[in-house]
Scaffold this motif. Structure first.
Motif, PDB file in Angstrom:
ATOM      1  N   HIS A  40       0.779  -1.258  -0.060  1.00  0.00           N
ATOM      2  CA  HIS A  40       0.017   0.019  -0.104  1.00  0.00           C
ATOM      3  C   HIS A  40       0.986   1.378   0.076  1.00  0.00           C
ATOM      4  O   HIS A  40       1.609   1.586   0.820  1.00  0.00           O
ATOM      5  CB  HIS A  40      -0.799  -0.191   1.228  1.00  0.00           C
ATOM      6  CG  HIS A  40      -1.828   1.283   1.361  1.00  0.00           C
ATOM      7  ND1 HIS A  40      -1.800   2.015   2.631  1.00  0.00           N
ATOM      8  CD2 HIS A  40      -2.352   1.981   0.358  1.00  0.00           C
ATOM      9  CE1 HIS A  40      -2.470   3.236   2.301  1.00  0.00           C
ATOM     10  NE2 HIS A  40      -2.954   3.167   0.940  1.00  0.00           N
ATOM     11  N   ILE A  41       0.459   2.028  -1.034  1.00  0.00           N
ATOM     12  CA  ILE A  41       1.233   3.465  -1.116  1.00  0.00           C
ATOM     13  C   ILE A  41       0.520   4.290  -1.498  1.00  0.00           C
ATOM     14  O   ILE A  41      -0.070   4.136  -2.884  1.00  0.00           O
ATOM     15  CB  ILE A  41       2.513   3.272  -2.183  1.00  0.00           C
ATOM     16  CG1 ILE A  41       3.567   2.177  -1.693  1.00  0.00           C
ATOM     17  CG2 ILE A  41       3.226   4.756  -1.888  1.00  0.00           C
ATOM     18  CD1 ILE A  41       4.808   2.227  -2.568  1.00  0.00           C
ATOM     19  N   ASP A  42      -0.132   5.086  -0.739  1.00  0.00           N
ATOM     20  CA  ASP A  42      -1.228   6.067  -1.203  1.00  0.00           C
ATOM     21  C   ASP A  42      -0.727   7.351  -2.093  1.00  0.00           C
ATOM     22  O   ASP A  42       0.132   8.102  -1.881  1.00  0.00           O
ATOM     23  CB  ASP A  42      -1.692   6.911   0.170  1.00  0.00           C
ATOM     24  CG  ASP A  42      -2.872   7.826   0.000  1.00  0.00           C
ATOM     25  OD1 ASP A  42      -3.351   8.048  -1.317  1.00  0.00           O
ATOM     26  OD2 ASP A  42      -3.474   8.378   0.908  1.00  0.00           O
ATOM     27  N   ILE A  43      -1.515   7.146  -3.287  1.00  0.00           N
ATOM     28  CA  ILE A  43      -0.901   8.279  -4.352  1.00  0.00           C
ATOM     29  C   ILE A  43      -1.309   9.724  -3.898  1.00  0.00           C
ATOM     30  O   ILE A  43      -0.821  10.734  -4.238  1.00  0.00           O
ATOM     31  CB  ILE A  43      -1.613   7.768  -5.657  1.00  0.00           C
ATOM     32  CG1 ILE A  43      -1.158   8.711  -6.720  1.00  0.00           C
ATOM     33  CG2 ILE A  43      -2.908   8.234  -5.562  1.00  0.00           C
ATOM     34  CD1 ILE A  43      -1.353   8.250  -8.294  1.00  0.00           C
ATOM     35  N   HIS A  44      -2.446   9.970  -2.919  1.00  0.00           N
ATOM     36  CA  HIS A  44      -2.649  11.159  -2.269  1.00  0.00           C
ATOM     37  C   HIS A  44      -1.523  11.927  -1.352  1.00  0.00           C
ATOM     38  O   HIS A  44      -1.375  12.943  -1.205  1.00  0.00           O
ATOM     39  CB  HIS A  44      -3.779  11.321  -1.600  1.00  0.00           C
ATOM     40  CG  HIS A  44      -5.033  10.957  -2.243  1.00  0.00           C
ATOM     41  ND1 HIS A  44      -6.191  10.763  -2.190  1.00  0.00           N
ATOM     42  CD2 HIS A  44      -5.196  11.594  -3.847  1.00  0.00           C
ATOM     43  CE1 HIS A  44      -7.024  10.695  -3.301  1.00  0.00           C
ATOM     44  NE2 HIS A  44      -6.415  11.194  -3.990  1.00  0.00           N
ATOM     45  N   LYS A  45      -0.346  11.020  -1.164  1.00  0.00           N
ATOM     46  CA  LYS A  45       0.824  11.452  -0.515  1.00  0.00           C
ATOM     47  C   LYS A  45       1.684  12.481  -1.239  1.00  0.00           C
ATOM     48  O   LYS A  45       2.708  13.070  -0.742  1.00  0.00           O
ATOM     49  CB  LYS A  45       1.411  10.227   0.123  1.00  0.00           C
ATOM     50  CG  LYS A  45       0.816   9.559   1.329  1.00  0.00           C
ATOM     51  CD  LYS A  45       1.121   8.220   1.562  1.00  0.00           C
ATOM     52  CE  LYS A  45       2.613   8.295   2.232  1.00  0.00           C
ATOM     53  NZ  LYS A  45       2.922   6.926   2.434  1.00  0.00           N
TER      54      LYS A  45
END
Length: 102
Positions: A40-45
């Protein structure tokens, strides 16, 4: 970037010994369930997303998904710009996902 239907995505993933599943949704979305073994790596970061993706192995094949397929498509584009050759977007995302969820 290659856009795959769920059937194509699952079929290709099952036969890929070099695969990494990447979930680019928010923490709240992931809390509702994710595809088993997904990273999981949030693109919104924003830059945080870029930094985390930069640390990944560019020789792997990435199967990327989000809720509907839009953010994961953008993530695949970003990854290709960063030098990743194999990023596959799941069309329809979790909204259309019929496989296992953990």
């Amino acid at each position: 970037m290659e856009e795959l239907t769920q059937e194509e995505w699952v079929s290709q993933l099952e036969n890929d010994d070099n695969a990494v599943i990447l979930d680019v949704r928010t923490d709240a979305e992931v809390a509702e369930g994710k595809i088993p073994n997904a990273l999981h790596i949030d693109i919104h970061k924003g830059q945080g997303f870029i930094d985390e993706v930069e640390a990944l192995d560019k020789n792997k094949n990435y199967y990327v998904y989000c809720r509907s397929g839009a953010r994961s498509g953008k993530a695949c584009e970003i990854m290709e710009e960063m030098g990743f050759d194999n990023a596959y977007n799941l069309l329809g995302g979790m909204l259309e996902w019929e496989g296992d969820i953990e």
